[in-house]
Design a protein around this motif. Structure first.
Motif, PDB file in Angstrom:
ATOM      1  N   ASN A 136       0.827  -1.207   0.000  1.00 57.46           N
ATOM      2  CA  ASN A 136       0.000   0.000   0.000  1.00 57.46           C
ATOM      3  C   ASN A 136       0.866   1.264   0.000  1.00 57.46           C
ATOM      4  OD1 ASN A 136       0.941   0.112   2.627  1.00 57.46           O
ATOM      5  ND2 ASN A 136      -1.046   0.429   3.548  1.00 57.46           N
ATOM      6  N   GLU A 137       2.032   1.158  -0.614  1.00 57.11           N
ATOM      7  CA  GLU A 137       2.962   2.278  -0.683  1.00 57.11           C
ATOM      8  C   GLU A 137       3.383   2.470  -2.142  1.00 57.11           C
ATOM      9  OE1 GLU A 137       7.272   3.446   1.299  1.00 57.11           O
ATOM     10  OE2 GLU A 137       6.067   1.897   2.211  1.00 57.11           O
ATOM     11  N   PRO A 138       3.522   3.735  -2.589  1.00 58.00           N
ATOM     12  CA  PRO A 138       4.000   3.963  -3.957  1.00 58.00           C
ATOM     13  C   PRO A 138       5.398   3.386  -4.166  1.00 58.00           C
ATOM     14  CG  PRO A 138       3.143   5.996  -2.999  1.00 58.00           C
ATOM     15  CD  PRO A 138       3.225   4.984  -1.895  1.00 58.00           C
ATOM     16  N   THR A 139       5.681   2.903  -5.365  1.00 59.26           N
ATOM     17  CA  THR A 139       6.961   2.272  -5.677  1.00 59.26           C
ATOM     18  C   THR A 139       8.154   3.162  -5.338  1.00 59.26           C
ATOM     19  OG1 THR A 139       5.935   0.975  -7.418  1.00 59.26           O
ATOM     20  CG2 THR A 139       8.308   1.202  -7.532  1.00 59.26           C
ATOM     21  N   GLU A 140       8.115   4.420  -5.740  1.00 51.90           N
ATOM     22  CA  GLU A 140       9.247   5.315  -5.493  1.00 51.90           C
ATOM     23  C   GLU A 140       9.506   5.494  -3.999  1.00 51.90           C
ATOM     24  OE1 GLU A 140      11.829   6.678  -7.252  1.00 51.90           O
ATOM     25  OE2 GLU A 140      11.001   5.264  -8.689  1.00 51.90           O
TER      26      GLU A 140
END
Length: 169
Positions: A136-140
């Motif tokens: 649930n976290e953006p890739t970057e």
């Protein structure tokens, strides 16, 4: 009008293929005695792991760093499709499973509001299983925070557990 939501392709996604049937990979992922062997990145241990594996249930694990510092994580289960899919929400907690703001721990949290973790188990045939973890976290953010590296290390530990289970079969 701009859309500030993050779609699934921009979320941290890690895939691993195991040389084991889906039932064994599922067992390694969902049985607390095996979770204790892989919870946390390389060098970390999980001295405590309690689990109520059902929709509405919760996992509570203590993650112990190499320096002895302990941190707790809780996972709430929102959807379970046996041997196929788990939708959950993981967060930092106290030892009783109560949610803690990551900022209290000095951690910058980039979780996507309203997004859940999704773990998929796919039978590839020939005794192989593909596990896909969508965080649930953006890739970057996951790359910058070390989450991506940590999850890759965790999946290495899961692979060791799965290999042991396959050997014992």
């Amino acid at each position: 009008m701009t859309n500030n939501t993050v779609n699934e392709t921009e979320r941290m996604t890690i895939t691993r293929v195991f040389d084991a049937p889906r039932e064994l990979v599922w067992k390694a992922w969902t049985d607390p005695k095996y979770i204790m062997q892989w919870w946390g990145p390389k060098g970390f241990t999980a001295p405590v792991c309690k689990m109520d594996f059902r929709v509405g249930g919760k996992l509570l694990c203590c993650m112990k760093a190499p320096d002895g510092q302990e941190g707790w994580n809780a996972v709430e289960y929102h959807e379970i499709v046996p041997y196929e899919k788990i939708v959950s929400l993981m967060y930092f907690s106290d030892p009783e499973g109560n949610k803690i703001d990551p900022a209290q721990l000095g951690i910058e949290d980039e979780a996507i509001e309203g997004a859940y973790d999704v773990t998929l188990f796919e039978d590839l045939g020939n005794g192989q299983t593909k596990l896909t973890f969508i965080g649930n976290e953006p890739t970057e953010s996951a790359k910058n925070s070390g989450q991506l590296d940590g999850w890759n290390e965790i999946l290495e530990k899961v692979a060791a557990v799965v290999a042991e289970l396959a050997q014992a079969k």
